[in-house]
Structure formats: structure tokens, C-alpha cells
Design an enzyme around this catalytic site. Structure first.
Site, short mmCIF file in Angstrom:
data_model
loop_
_atom_site.label_atom_id
_atom_site.label_comp_id
_atom_site.label_asym_id
_atom_site.label_seq_id
_atom_site.Cartn_x
_atom_site.Cartn_y
_atom_site.Cartn_z
N LYS A 191 0.85 -1.19 0.00
CA LYS A 191 0.00 0.00 0.00
C LYS A 191 0.88 1.24 0.00
O LYS A 191 1.60 1.49 0.95
CB LYS A 191 -0.90 0.05 1.23
CG LYS A 191 -1.92 1.17 1.09
CD LYS A 191 -2.62 1.51 2.38
CE LYS A 191 -1.88 2.52 3.21
NZ LYS A 191 -1.72 3.85 2.57
N GLY A 243 7.17 4.33 8.21
CA GLY A 243 6.30 5.48 8.47
C GLY A 243 6.60 6.05 9.83
O GLY A 243 7.71 5.89 10.35
N SER A 244 5.61 6.67 10.43
CA SER A 244 5.85 7.38 11.69
C SER A 244 5.95 6.39 12.85
O SER A 244 5.40 5.29 12.81
CB SER A 244 4.71 8.35 11.94
OG SER A 244 3.49 7.64 11.99
N THR A 245 6.62 6.81 13.89
CA THR A 245 6.76 5.98 15.09
C THR A 245 5.40 5.73 15.72
O THR A 245 5.12 4.63 16.20
CB THR A 245 7.74 6.65 16.07
OG1 THR A 245 9.04 6.63 15.47
CG2 THR A 245 7.80 5.94 17.40
N VAL A 247 2.40 5.40 14.27
CA VAL A 247 1.69 4.31 13.58
C VAL A 247 2.46 3.00 13.76
O VAL A 247 1.86 1.94 13.92
CB VAL A 247 1.47 4.66 12.09
CG1 VAL A 247 0.84 3.49 11.35
CG2 VAL A 247 0.58 5.89 11.95
N GLY A 248 3.78 3.07 13.77
CA GLY A 248 4.59 1.87 13.99
C GLY A 248 4.23 1.20 15.31
O GLY A 248 4.11 -0.03 15.39
N GLU A 265 10.43 0.54 10.08
CA GLU A 265 11.40 1.61 9.78
C GLU A 265 10.68 2.91 10.09
O GLU A 265 9.78 3.32 9.35
CB GLU A 265 11.78 1.59 8.29
CG GLU A 265 12.41 0.30 7.81
CD GLU A 265 13.88 0.21 8.16
OE1 GLU A 265 14.44 1.18 8.71
OE2 GLU A 265 14.48 -0.83 7.89
N CYS A 299 13.46 10.64 6.70
CA CYS A 299 13.45 10.04 8.04
C CYS A 299 14.80 10.22 8.73
O CYS A 299 14.86 10.40 9.93
CB CYS A 299 13.11 8.56 7.92
SG CYS A 299 14.09 7.72 6.69
N GLU A 396 10.12 15.19 15.76
CA GLU A 396 10.49 15.08 14.35
C GLU A 396 9.63 16.09 13.58
O GLU A 396 8.39 16.00 13.59
CB GLU A 396 10.21 13.66 13.84
CG GLU A 396 10.64 13.47 12.40
CD GLU A 396 10.26 12.09 11.83
OE1 GLU A 396 9.18 11.59 12.16
OE2 GLU A 396 11.06 11.55 11.06
P1 NAD Z 1 2.51 7.61 8.50
O1 NAD Z 1 2.92 6.72 9.61
O2 NAD Z 1 1.44 8.59 8.78
O3 NAD Z 1 2.02 6.77 7.25
C1 NAD Z 1 2.79 5.79 6.67
C2 NAD Z 1 1.90 4.81 5.95
O4 NAD Z 1 1.09 4.14 6.91
C3 NAD Z 1 0.93 5.42 4.96
O5 NAD Z 1 0.85 4.56 3.85
C4 NAD Z 1 -0.37 5.46 5.72
O6 NAD Z 1 -1.50 5.42 4.89
C5 NAD Z 1 -0.29 4.21 6.54
N1 NAD Z 1 -1.05 4.21 7.79
C6 NAD Z 1 -1.48 5.26 8.52
N2 NAD Z 1 -2.13 4.82 9.62
C7 NAD Z 1 -2.07 3.48 9.59
C8 NAD Z 1 -2.54 2.46 10.47
N3 NAD Z 1 -3.15 2.74 11.61
N4 NAD Z 1 -2.29 1.17 10.15
C9 NAD Z 1 -1.62 0.87 9.02
N5 NAD Z 1 -1.19 1.79 8.15
C10 NAD Z 1 -1.39 3.08 8.44
O7 NAD Z 1 3.84 8.29 8.01
P2 NAD Z 1 4.00 9.34 6.83
O8 NAD Z 1 3.53 10.65 7.35
O9 NAD Z 1 3.45 8.82 5.57
O10 NAD Z 1 5.60 9.34 6.65
C11 NAD Z 1 6.43 10.06 7.42
C12 NAD Z 1 7.08 9.20 8.48
O11 NAD Z 1 7.78 8.10 7.88
C13 NAD Z 1 8.14 9.96 9.24
O12 NAD Z 1 8.02 9.70 10.61
C14 NAD Z 1 9.44 9.39 8.69
O13 NAD Z 1 10.53 9.53 9.55
C15 NAD Z 1 9.08 7.98 8.41
N6 NAD Z 1 10.01 7.35 7.45
C16 NAD Z 1 10.91 6.42 7.90
C17 NAD Z 1 11.80 5.83 7.01
C18 NAD Z 1 12.80 4.80 7.51
O14 NAD Z 1 13.37 4.11 6.67
N7 NAD Z 1 13.04 4.67 8.79
C19 NAD Z 1 11.79 6.19 5.68
C20 NAD Z 1 10.87 7.14 5.25
C21 NAD Z 1 9.98 7.71 6.16
#
Ligand code: NAD
Length: 788
Positions: A191, A243-245, A247-248, A265, A299, A396
């Protein structure tokens, strides 16, 4: 003066726009409306949302909101495709990956332009960084597919992988996920982020044209709910999330107890450390790249400048001069440095954070210079006059905002650098390589760049420490994240734990006061905080001794002692090996006594178990100075040293069975790799471990390296799993309690290993090597440039 003469005077760039025609033609060919790509076909668009160009607000296409039924259909297709795909030879799979790499190269300009239109990043970056790295990832992993059976002989793919990615490097994050998954023989449902689905959809078409078997790659678009449907789908075997910590953590909690594989990540707040002997001009150029590459939406952005006080004024003045020459504007213009942020909501978020920071005392500097009136543009900003607690230092920002602080000594630099919940990356600038290489291991981050920044390569792992997540992408570590041991599927349920012995009705009846073993904390025997003991019974129900009933306070003391003993992690591997050998030798001296104790607790002859425990200590003593890293040769003038580092303080809860080996088999790899340990031995048969105190004391194990808390395994495991001072958690016990441990671990995103109610026969020699060693360590890649 004529125009050319004027340009010579001002040295201004003229506009150099990249044409969007081909990208528009591709969008038009799909009617600017997309369904999902499932089972090798496009689905009919459902309920849609708009994907806009953040540079001008124009709608690019309508994207389908993925429903639970869509995810179901994709999982079905991926499941059906898994068997034939994983049964292909590595060579055959590698050829598909190679074909994808070639197709991406061939259409690289189309991908780059589409990425820039969808995301807002400068074409210079999508053309010269993102897309070439995407192709490189598929090439690199074509090779892994072919060499898999030789390099990972006992491993199998997970099966169906759910992959969820962010918007900042849309196609690159896709490549980091899909290339290793496919090489390993998995099938995927990916996705993309809601703001940036287009290049993933173009990629789907490339897969189709490359003849990739249907169902191997499925792209389901949508927002957070679609992601949730993927995470909670029972037919998915592994979740890979970037993605974000925040949501992680939600995903860690949602997958707890399911047995799904998980790699995360996450976010970062990476330090950019400049020592007084640095080449300042290079460090300034590096900094521009660290924080203003991709508008700071990176990130691993070097978002916290830590500059040595002696050069602070000069450095900041030069930086401001450099900021004035950064050009903000149309991302399709080839001579633009800073493009558009991904969406209006992101611009608002950054402005809000800035307001909070300013209210807390921060000063913000923005260079003069034009910024387009429409679109998601922000000027590069430099923030000073901040304390470590300022919102802009702690959070961040994910935007073009650099926060500057100063330090006096290298120790202070390290302390400031590590003063964050994140641990993704760090940069060190110094002309003194001794200093740089002294600092690199001290920084808690998965990637360290020396005299450079933002170096990436498919052969070099990337990923975080602490709340930046776990798992690596790229290289050998990245491949292993998509593989699991073949024997895992043969594991049987562990026999139900024997009912806890009923306590003597009258606590005064228990007798045996002389046999009450204490806790072992910080190298000292200490009474339980509760002042209660629990009886230890033989198989006939007779009390054979007592141990302390450990509680929250005992765990806290033990964790404190283990943290204070972390010097163990920098003790030479040779020394750690000698101490483990000594431990083995001293245990062996007393083998009869330990065997008798096992018999007393379990009724079974303990001779073999003691012998195996000694052998296991020998095995890991042997590993201490051998399980180490690698030096990678990325296609840059740099080497990347992949250093194997311990996790820190580990909470280890031993299984109920095998009173001695159950604990030794788990603590030996942890200790060999430099972790300190809080051990909870078998609740039922803890005396083999309480007997070990004297052996530990006579074996030169430094105080606090091993701490032992006796009591109820499950409640002690919960306290340990919730404790922020514990970096990783291993738990052997029931499925229910394993789920609890995984869920509780989200406080600081500990790495966990749990037995999930399955029987891991720790006597088996398969546990004598990298199975636990890899789980007791994390890899840090230190990039070191060369060239005179
Ligand atoms: P986000 O966590 O909001 O979204 C990431 C993805 O998760 C999107 O596809 C989103 O639709 C999906 N998502 C949102 N809520 C969800 C849920 N409850 N369950 C499952 N999926 C869900 O992050 P973002 O705003 O898209 O990206 C920015 C973040 O990503 C920053 O914190 C950045 O540091 C991080 N990032 C990390 C790396 C790495 O390799 N460590 C690389 C790029 C970005």
C-alpha cells in the site's frame, strides 16, 4: 547591459523546466482514474480520493480507497501466487527482478517526472537519486535471489507480505520493500501512501509488462484504514512498515501475539555533529543535503545541528550565507534546490510546530528570497536559542527546519546526540579520523555517516535503533528480514506448564528458612522488596527450598544495575569470551551438585543438562569474538563498516522446563554479544539459577552484567516489557503471555523474541549459533569516505 552580460554579472540561473508531457500522457492513458492492481489486473475504481500536485494544487488523478474486500482479494491472489513463485529457482526469480530493474532504467525519466509531480520533490533529486537507487535495489536483489540457497541454506520465505510505505520516497520505499521480498520468494501486497500512489501504479504496469506472474505483486491504494486492514488480515504472514513511530507502535500492538513477522522503519531526529577541526565548507554543503534534501522530509534528516562551541559563530554565519543561495520553486525546474512539501496539511503541521517552538523561546532565521505564492512551499529555516526540551529539538518536524545547538567536548556531543527517543542516523564531521571513529560506536543509531551524509546503497543495511524501529533494509540484513528458519513450522505446542504448586496454607509451615535464596542484583545478593518468599517444590510437592517473590521494585533495581554495567558492551570481545569460558569451567567443577539440584526439582537426571549448559557456555564464548560485521563496498568512494552491536539491557524470561539450560541457553548469546541481562529463571524450578550466584561471582563477571530476579514469570515479564530502561525482551512461555509481552513492548519499541507457547528445544544445537546471536544484536553501518 545586454541580457547575457547581466547573467554573467548576477550568475543567476535561468529556468530549466522539465516537460510533464509524458507523465500526463501516461495518466491520460488510464483516464486519470485508478483501481488497484490485484492478481495481475486492474480493478474497477471504487470510492476515490484525489492525488494532487503539491507544487500547484492541480489534481493529477483519482485513486481508489482500498476496502477490506479489496485487501482480501489481494491476499487471495498473493496466496495463490506464493507456491509457484517460491518454488521457482532463485535464478528464475532473479531474472524477473533483473527485468524490472532494466524496465525502470529504461523508463527512468517518466518515473522521475511522475514522482516529482506527485510528491513535489525537485526533479534533480528524483532523477539523480531516487530512481537510480530504485534500479540499483532491483539489480542488487536479483543477485540475492540467485544466491539465496547458498547464503541462507536453512531459510524459507514468510509467505504473503503486507507492506505499507510513506510518501517521502514513494518509489524508493517501494523498491526497498518489494525487491528483497520477491528475491526471498515472498509475494506482496503493497500500500503506497495516500499522497503519492502514482509511481507505485506505474510500477505495477512495469511488473505486468515484465511478465511477472500474476498475484506476485499486488498494489492496493488507500489511506490509514486500508493499512489497518492489511495489518490485521489473518492471511498475511509478515508486515513491513515504514512510516511514523506513532503508527509503527500501533502496528506493533495490533500484530502482538499473531506470530506475524514484523519490521519497522520509523521516524528520526538525527544529530549532525560538527567538530572544530572539520572542513567547514564541506560540512556546510553536507548539511544542506542533510536537512534540505527532499524539503527535509527525510526520516534520517540531519535535523539537529550540534556544532562545537569554538566554531559556532563562524559556522552559523557561513550557513546563513549558504541558505541565501538555496532556490525554492517549481520542482520540475532542474535548477531548483527546494521543491514543494507533500501536502497542505504537512505545511500546516510544520507551521504549528514552529509556533510552539517559538513560544518556548526559539529564534527562527529564514533567508530572503522568492517563494512561489501558490503551492506547498516553505523557506529553509534555521532555529537557534533552544534548550534540549524545546519542541523543535525533541519532535520530528519532517520539514526544512534545522535546529542548532552547540557543545564543548566530544562527551557532551555524544550525550546531546543520544538525547532523543529516536536512533536512525547520525553524521560526524571531523578531519581527525580517530576522533570520528571513536564517536561513531557511541552514537545510538543504525547509520553513521562520517564526513558525508545521506549515503545509501542497496548493499548496505539501513534501519534504526530505539524508537526508530527494528529490522534493516538493504544488504544481507535486509534479506534476512524476509526469511525465517525452515524448522519453525515444525514447532509443537509446549506441554502445558504444571499447575503452580499450592502455597502452604500457613506460611509459617514452610520450614527451610536456611534455604531461602535471595535475588542477585548488581553483583550482590539482596532480599526481595516484597519481603515474601515462594516455596520451590519437588515433583512430589515437598518443599525443597524458597526463593524471593520478586516485584516491580526488584525489577527496577535490577534494570538500574544492568544499565550501570553497560560498560560490558565495550569490553573487548576476547575478554567477554574469557569470562564465559571461566563461567563454564566453574560450572563444570560443580557439575554433580548442579545435576543433583536439577533432579531434586524435576525428578529427572540432571547430568546431561549440566553438561549441555557447560557446552553452551563454551559455544557462545567461542562466538564472542567471531560473530562480527562486514565491510561493504558501495558504488561511491566510501566503505561502509557494518558493525555488530549489542542491544543494551535485555530482559530474559526463561522457560519453565530445563531449570539450568533454559536460562543458560538464553543468557549466553546475550552476554557474548555485550548485552547486560535481567534474568527471570523458571518460576517452578529457580534453584539451579540461584545456585549459580557463586559461580558467577568466582568467574570475574562484572557486577550488574547478570541480574537475577525470581518470582512469577508472567508478572515479572510484564514489568520488564513495560520498562523504558530495557532495550530488548526475550520471553519463553505461553502464547497469551507472549502476546502480552509484545504488546507491552511498545513503550520504547523493544525488540522482542517470544516462544508463543511453542516448544523450543533449547538443547538442540540449532540454538548454538546465529539464531539467538542475530536476535541479541543490531547492525550499525558506519560510512567512511576516502579519496585524497
Ligand atoms: P505515517 O505513519 O502517517 O504513514 C505511513 C503509511 O502508513 C501510509 O501509507 C499510511 O496510509 C499508513 N497508515 C497510517 N495509519 C495506519 C494504520 N493505523 N495502520 C496501518 N497503516 C497506516 O507516516 P508518513 O507521514 O506517511 O511518513 C512520514 C514518516 O515516515 C516519518 O516519521 C518518517 O521519519 C518515516 N520514514 C521512515 C523511514 C525509515 O526508513 N526509517 C523512511 C521514510 C519515512
Amino acid at each position: 547591459m545586454n541580457k547575457i552580460a547581466q547573467i554573467f554579472q548576477s550568475l543567476e540561473y535561468g529556468p530549466a523546466p522539465e516537460l510533464p508531457d509524458q507523465a500526463n500522457a501516461w495518466l491520460d492513458s488510464h483516464g486519470r482514474k485508478f483501481g488497484h492492481f490485484i492478481d495481475g489486473k486492474w480493478t474497477k475504481p471504487g470510492k476515490t480520493f484525489a492525488s494532487e500536485n503539491p507544487a500547484n494544487g492541480e489534481k493529477l488523478a483519482d485513486i481508489t480507497e482500498g476496502t477490506a474486500e479489496d485487501v482480501n482479494a489481494a491476499v487471495k491472489a498473493a496466496r495463490a501466487a506464493f507456491k509457484p513463485w517460491s518454488a521457482l529457482s532463485g535464478y528464475e526469480r532473479g531474472k524477473y527482478l533483473y527485468a524490472i530493474a532494466r524496465a525502470i532504467q529504461k523508463h527512468s525519466r517518466l518515473f522521475a517526472v511522475l514522482e516529482t509531480m506527485d510528491n513535489g520533490k525537485p526533479i534533480r533529486e528524483s532523477r539523480d537519486v531516487d530512481i537510480p537507487l530504485v534500479a540499483r535495489h532491483f539489480y542488487h536483489h536479483a543477485g540475492w535471489a540467485q544466491h539465496l540457497s547458498r547464503e541462507f541454506p536453512d531459510a524459507v520465505p514468510y509467505g504473503v507480505c503486507g507492506q505499507i510505505i510513506p510518501w517521502n520516497f514513494p518509489l524508493l520505499m517501494l523498491a526497498w520493500k518489494i525487491a528483497p521480498a520477491l528475491a526471498a520468494g515472498n509475494t506482496v501486497i503493497l500500500k503506497p501512501a495516500e499522497f503519492t500512489s502514482l509511481t507505485a501504479l506505474l510500477f505495477a504496469e512495469i511488473c505486468d509488462r515484465a511478465g511477472l506472474p500474476k498475484g506476485v505483486v499486488n498494489i492496493v491504494t488507500g489511506q490509514g484504514e486500508t493499512g489497518q486492514a492489511i495489518v490485521s488480515h489473518e492471511g498475511i504472514d509478515k508486515i513491513a512498515f515504514t512510516g511514523s513511530t506513532e503508527v509503527g507502535k500501533a502496528i506493533r500492538a495490533a500484530t502482538a501475539g499473531t506470530g506475524k513477522g514484523l519490521s519497522l522503519e520509523l521516524g528520526g531526529k538525527s544529530p549532525y555533529i560538527v567538530f572544530e577541526d572539520a572542513d567547514i565548507d564541506s560540512a556546510i554543503e553536507g548539511l544542506v543535503d542533510a536537512i534540505w534534501f527532499n524539503q527535509g522530509q527525510v526520516c534520517c534528516a540531519g535535523s539537529r545541528l550540534l556544532v562545537q562551541e569554538s566554531i559556532e559563530t563562524r559556522f552559523i554565519a557561513k550557513l546563513k550565507t549558504r541558505m541565501a543561495s538555496l532556490r525554492v520553486g517549481d520542482p520540475l525546474d532542474k535548477s531548483i534546490d527546494i521543491g514543494a512539501l507533500v501536502a497542505p496539511v504537512q505545511v500546516e503541521r510544520i507551521r504549528d510546530l514552529m509556533k510552539r517552538g517559538v513560544a518556548e523561546g526559539a529564534l527562527v532565521y529564514e533567508a530572503d528570497g522568492p517563494v512561489p505564492a501558490n503551492g506547498c512551499f516553505l523557506k529553509p529555516a534555521l532555529v537557534t536559542n533552544v534548550s534540549p526540551a524545546n519542541t523543535l529539538v525533541a519532535e520530528e518536524i519532517f520539514g526544512p527546519v534545522l535546529v542548532a545547538m552547540s557543545f564543548r567536548t566530544p562527551e557532551e556531543a555524544v550525550a546531546l546526540a543520544n538525547n532523543t527517543k529516536y536512533g536512525l542516523a547520525a553524521t560526524i564531521w571531523s578531519e581527525n579520523i580517530n576522533l570520528a571513529l571513536d564517536i561513531a560506536p557511541k552514537i545510538k543509531a543504525g547509520v553513521v555517516w562520517i564526513n558525508g551524509t545521506n549515503n545509501f546503497d542497496a548493499a548496505v543495511g539501513f534501519g534504526g535503533y530505539k524508537e526508530s524501529g527494528f529490522g534493516r533494509e538493504g544488504g544481507r540484513e535486509g534479506m534476512s528480514a524476509y526469511l525465517k528458519p525452515a524448522w519453525e513450522k515444525e514447532l509443537k505446542l509446549a506441554p502445558a506448564a504444571k499447575a503452580a504448586p499450592a502455597k502452604a496454607e500457613n506460611p509459617l509451615d514452610s520450614g527451610h528458612l536456611d534455604q531461602t535464596a535471595k535475588m542477585y542484583i548488581g553483583g550482590k545478593q539482596s532480599r526481595p522488596d516484597s519481603a515474601y518468599n515462594r516455596p520451590v517444590l519437588d515433583p512430589k510437592g515437598q518443599t525443597i527450598g524458597e526463593v524471593g517473590e520478586g516485584n516491580r521494585k526488584d525489577v527496577r533495581n535490577a534494570v538500574e544495575a544492568a544499565r550501570a554495567a553497560l560498560g560490558w558492551s565495550t569490553t573487548a570481545a576476547h575478554t567477554r569470551a574469557q569470562i564465559l569460558y571461566f563461567l563454564a569451567e566453574n560450572l563444570d567443577y560443580r557439575r554433580d551438585e548442579f545435576a543433583a539440584r536439577i533432579k531434586a526439582q524435576t525428578g529427572e537426571d540432571g547430568t546431561a543438562e549440566v553438561a549441555l549448559s557447560v557446552e553452551r557456555l563454551f559455544a557462545f564464548a567461542g562466538w564472542a569474538d567471531k560473530y562480527d560485521g562486514a565491510v561493504h563496498n558501495p558504488p561511491l568512494r566510501a566503505v561502509a563498516a557494518a558493525m555488530v552491536e549489542p542491544l543494551g539491557v535485555m530482559g530474559i524470561v526463561a522457560p519453565p522446563s530445563r531449570p539450568l539450560l533454559g536460562s543458560i541457553a538464553l543468557i549466553a548469546p546475550a552476554l557474548a554479544m555485550g548485552n547486560t541481562v535481567v534474568l527471570v529463571p523458571s518460576s517452578q524450578s529457580p534453584l539451579s539459577i540461584t545456585d549459580l550466584y557463586q559461580v558467577i561471582e568466582t568467574s570475574d563477571v562484572p557486577n550488574g552484567v547478570v541480574n537475577i530476579v525470581t518470582g512469577d514469570s508472567v508478572s515479572l515479564a510484564k514489568t520488564l516489557a513495560e520498562h523504558d530502561g530495557v532495550d530488548a525482551m526475550w520471553f519463553a512461555g505461553s502464547a497469551e503471555a507472549s502476546a502480552m509481552v509484545e504488546k507491552a513492548s511498545i513503550t520504547n519499541l523493544k525488540q522482542t523474541w517470544t516462544s508463543r507457547g511453542l516448544y523450543y528445544d533449547l538443547a538442540d544445537r540449532r540454538f548454538e549459533g546465529d539464531y539467538f546471536l542475530s536476535k541479541a544484536t543490531q547492525v550499525k553501518n558506519v560510512w567512511i569516505p576516502y579519496g585524497a
